[in-house]
Design a protein around this motif. Structure first.
Motif, PDB file in Angstrom:
ATOM      1  N   ARG A 212      -5.761   9.471 -15.843  1.00  0.00           N
ATOM      2  CA  ARG A 212      -6.408   9.806 -14.737  1.00  0.00           C
ATOM      3  C   ARG A 212      -7.470   8.759 -14.267  1.00  0.00           C
ATOM      4  NH1 ARG A 212     -11.576  14.010 -15.231  1.00  0.00           N
ATOM      5  NH2 ARG A 212     -12.290  12.384 -16.545  1.00  0.00           N
ATOM      6  N   TYR A 213      -7.970   7.836 -14.916  1.00  0.00           N
ATOM      7  CA  TYR A 213      -8.670   6.626 -14.579  1.00  0.00           C
ATOM      8  C   TYR A 213      -7.660   5.681 -13.911  1.00  0.00           C
ATOM      9  CZ  TYR A 213     -12.617   8.960 -16.696  1.00  0.00           C
ATOM     10  OH  TYR A 213     -13.654   9.682 -17.183  1.00  0.00           O
ATOM     11  N   LEU A 214      -6.574   5.603 -14.483  1.00  0.00           N
ATOM     12  CA  LEU A 214      -5.663   4.724 -13.946  1.00  0.00           C
ATOM     13  C   LEU A 214      -5.244   5.278 -12.618  1.00  0.00           C
ATOM     14  CD1 LEU A 214      -3.875   2.111 -14.243  1.00  0.00           C
ATOM     15  CD2 LEU A 214      -2.215   3.478 -15.239  1.00  0.00           C
ATOM     16  N   PHE A 215      -5.043   6.665 -12.289  1.00  0.00           N
ATOM     17  CA  PHE A 215      -4.663   7.083 -11.074  1.00  0.00           C
ATOM     18  C   PHE A 215      -5.843   6.889 -10.175  1.00  0.00           C
ATOM     19  CE2 PHE A 215      -4.860  10.749  -8.317  1.00  0.00           C
ATOM     20  CZ  PHE A 215      -3.344  10.844  -7.690  1.00  0.00           C
ATOM     21  N   LEU A 216      -6.810   7.035 -10.654  1.00  0.00           N
ATOM     22  CA  LEU A 216      -8.212   6.818  -9.877  1.00  0.00           C
ATOM     23  C   LEU A 216      -8.220   5.282  -9.233  1.00  0.00           C
ATOM     24  CD1 LEU A 216     -10.737   9.105 -11.208  1.00  0.00           C
ATOM     25  CD2 LEU A 216      -9.639   9.531  -9.094  1.00  0.00           C
TER      26      LEU A 216
ATOM     27  N   ALA B 142      -7.039   0.707  -5.477  1.00  0.00           N
ATOM     28  CA  ALA B 142      -6.279  -0.386  -5.117  1.00  0.00           C
ATOM     29  C   ALA B 142      -5.561  -0.255  -3.735  1.00  0.00           C
ATOM     30  CB  ALA B 142      -5.356  -0.567  -6.041  1.00  0.00           C
ATOM     31  N   VAL B 143      -5.063   1.070  -3.415  1.00  0.00           N
ATOM     32  CA  VAL B 143      -4.376   1.640  -2.200  1.00  0.00           C
ATOM     33  C   VAL B 143      -5.518   1.357  -0.967  1.00  0.00           C
ATOM     34  CG1 VAL B 143      -3.630   3.493  -0.716  1.00  0.00           C
ATOM     35  CG2 VAL B 143      -2.711   3.233  -2.995  1.00  0.00           C
TER      36      VAL B 143
ATOM     37  N   ALA C 161       1.039  -1.147  -0.020  1.00  0.00           N
ATOM     38  CA  ALA C 161      -0.052   0.003   0.073  1.00  0.00           C
ATOM     39  C   ALA C 161       0.696   1.393  -0.077  1.00  0.00           C
ATOM     40  CB  ALA C 161      -1.092  -0.142   1.178  1.00  0.00           C
ATOM     41  N   SER C 162       2.051   1.414   0.979  1.00  0.00           N
ATOM     42  CA  SER C 162       2.786   2.181   0.736  1.00  0.00           C
ATOM     43  C   SER C 162       3.746   2.455  -0.397  1.00  0.00           C
ATOM     44  CB  SER C 162       3.698   2.309   2.086  1.00  0.00           C
ATOM     45  OG  SER C 162       3.022   2.126   3.008  1.00  0.00           O
ATOM     46  N   ALA C 163       3.914   1.623  -1.053  1.00  0.00           N
ATOM     47  CA  ALA C 163       4.825   1.552  -2.325  1.00  0.00           C
ATOM     48  C   ALA C 163       3.744   2.085  -3.484  1.00  0.00           C
ATOM     49  CB  ALA C 163       5.095   0.139  -2.786  1.00  0.00           C
ATOM     50  N   VAL C 164       2.694   1.609  -3.606  1.00  0.00           N
ATOM     51  CA  VAL C 164       1.571   2.229  -4.479  1.00  0.00           C
ATOM     52  C   VAL C 164       1.247   3.813  -4.206  1.00  0.00           C
ATOM     53  CG1 VAL C 164      -0.786   1.929  -5.453  1.00  0.00           C
ATOM     54  CG2 VAL C 164       0.687  -0.068  -5.107  1.00  0.00           C
ATOM     55  N   THR C 165       1.028   3.891  -3.025  1.00  0.00           N
ATOM     56  CA  THR C 165       1.104   5.325  -2.548  1.00  0.00           C
ATOM     57  C   THR C 165       2.021   6.224  -2.835  1.00  0.00           C
ATOM     58  OG1 THR C 165      -0.329   4.829  -0.715  1.00  0.00           O
ATOM     59  CG2 THR C 165       0.751   6.839  -0.528  1.00  0.00           C
TER      60      THR C 165
ATOM     61  N   GLY D  74      -7.993  -0.630  -0.798  1.00  0.00           N
ATOM     62  CA  GLY D  74      -8.151  -2.012  -0.812  1.00  0.00           C
ATOM     63  C   GLY D  74      -7.070  -2.791   0.139  1.00  0.00           C
ATOM     64  N   LEU D  75      -5.743  -2.273  -0.296  1.00  0.00           N
ATOM     65  CA  LEU D  75      -4.663  -2.703   0.422  1.00  0.00           C
ATOM     66  C   LEU D  75      -4.580  -2.329   1.788  1.00  0.00           C
ATOM     67  CD1 LEU D  75      -1.995  -2.436  -2.528  1.00  0.00           C
ATOM     68  CD2 LEU D  75      -2.737  -4.456  -1.454  1.00  0.00           C
ATOM     69  N   ILE D  76      -4.905  -1.031   1.968  1.00  0.00           N
ATOM     70  CA  ILE D  76      -5.158  -0.653   3.308  1.00  0.00           C
ATOM     71  C   ILE D  76      -6.127  -1.452   4.188  1.00  0.00           C
ATOM     72  CG2 ILE D  76      -5.640   1.491   4.895  1.00  0.00           C
ATOM     73  CD1 ILE D  76      -4.215   3.269   3.036  1.00  0.00           C
ATOM     74  N   ALA D  77      -7.454  -1.470   3.726  1.00  0.00           N
ATOM     75  CA  ALA D  77      -8.368  -2.189   4.474  1.00  0.00           C
ATOM     76  C   ALA D  77      -8.016  -3.722   4.924  1.00  0.00           C
ATOM     77  CB  ALA D  77      -9.812  -2.146   3.661  1.00  0.00           C
ATOM     78  N   ALA D  78      -7.447  -4.342   3.975  1.00  0.00           N
ATOM     79  CA  ALA D  78      -7.125  -5.574   4.315  1.00  0.00           C
ATOM     80  C   ALA D  78      -5.900  -5.532   5.236  1.00  0.00           C
ATOM     81  CB  ALA D  78      -6.438  -6.314   2.970  1.00  0.00           C
ATOM     82  N   GLY D  79      -4.966  -4.668   5.024  1.00  0.00           N
ATOM     83  CA  GLY D  79      -3.805  -4.945   5.966  1.00  0.00           C
ATOM     84  C   GLY D  79      -4.339  -4.362   7.446  1.00  0.00           C
ATOM     85  N   ALA D  80      -4.947  -3.471   7.550  1.00  0.00           N
ATOM     86  CA  ALA D  80      -5.588  -2.757   8.733  1.00  0.00           C
ATOM     87  C   ALA D  80      -6.422  -3.814   9.439  1.00  0.00           C
ATOM     88  CB  ALA D  80      -6.337  -1.689   8.754  1.00  0.00           C
ATOM     89  N   ASP D  81      -7.169  -4.718   8.762  1.00  0.00           N
ATOM     90  CA  ASP D  81      -8.155  -5.609   9.243  1.00  0.00           C
ATOM     91  C   ASP D  81      -7.327  -6.818   9.981  1.00  0.00           C
ATOM     92  OD1 ASP D  81     -10.496  -7.297   9.688  1.00  0.00           O
ATOM     93  OD2 ASP D  81      -9.560  -8.661   8.501  1.00  0.00           O
TER      94      ASP D  81
END
Length: 160
Positions: free
Chosen positions: A117-121, A126-127, A95-99, A129-136
């Protein structure tokens, strides 16, 4: 000294739990504002989102650094370390790398990329989702296996 400034934090094994909430808030806020800005075209929202993204990236770097520093001394059983901590670390580093990539991209095309722009969004989604999974997983370690403090005997074995 920390007991006088933050008495509730005096039982923590490390400062990682204090740092993790800031990047979560900033990065989710940045994603929300970037989506609203892409719909409305508001320059003010784009610039606010950029600042939130930068602050989130800086906070994520601090959270990852504190987590990597704290991990070897974390008082959890080997089974929790293998089943949870390893996955938490991989998700949050990703998540941090993608961020970091998204932040550099946004800074290079201030305040928001127009090309791609759509790839950026999609990267922001994705970030999140990664944060949600890692925080869980992080929450499970803290509340299920007492990884954040000394409220119950250590170590607690992994249970499925």
């Amino acid at each position: 000294m920390i007991e006088r400034i933050l008495p509730g934090a005096s039982h923590l094994q490390n400062i990682h739990p204090i740092l993790v909430h800031f990047p979560i808030a900033f990065l989710y806020g940045a994603a929300l504002l970037y989506f609203l800005a892409s719909i409305s075209g508001s320059e003010g929202l784009k610039w606010t989102a950029l600042w939130m993204l930068v602050l989130g990236a800086l906070g994520a770097a601090a959270a990852v650094a504190s987590g990597l520093y704290a991990a070897p001394g974390l008082m959890v059983s080997v089974s929790v370390r293998h089943q949870l901590l390893r996955h938490h670390k991989h998700l949050m580093v990703a998540a941090s790398a993608v961020t970091g990539v998204l932040t550099v991209w946004a800074l290079a095309t201030r305040p928001m990329p127009t090309r791609g722009r759509y790839l950026f969004l999609a990267g922001l989604i994705a970030v999140m989702g990664l944060i949600a999974a890692g925080a869980d997983i992080g929450g499970e370690m803290v509340y299920g296996y007492n990884a954040g403090g000394s409220a119950c005997p250590q170590p607690i074995d992994f249970r499925k």
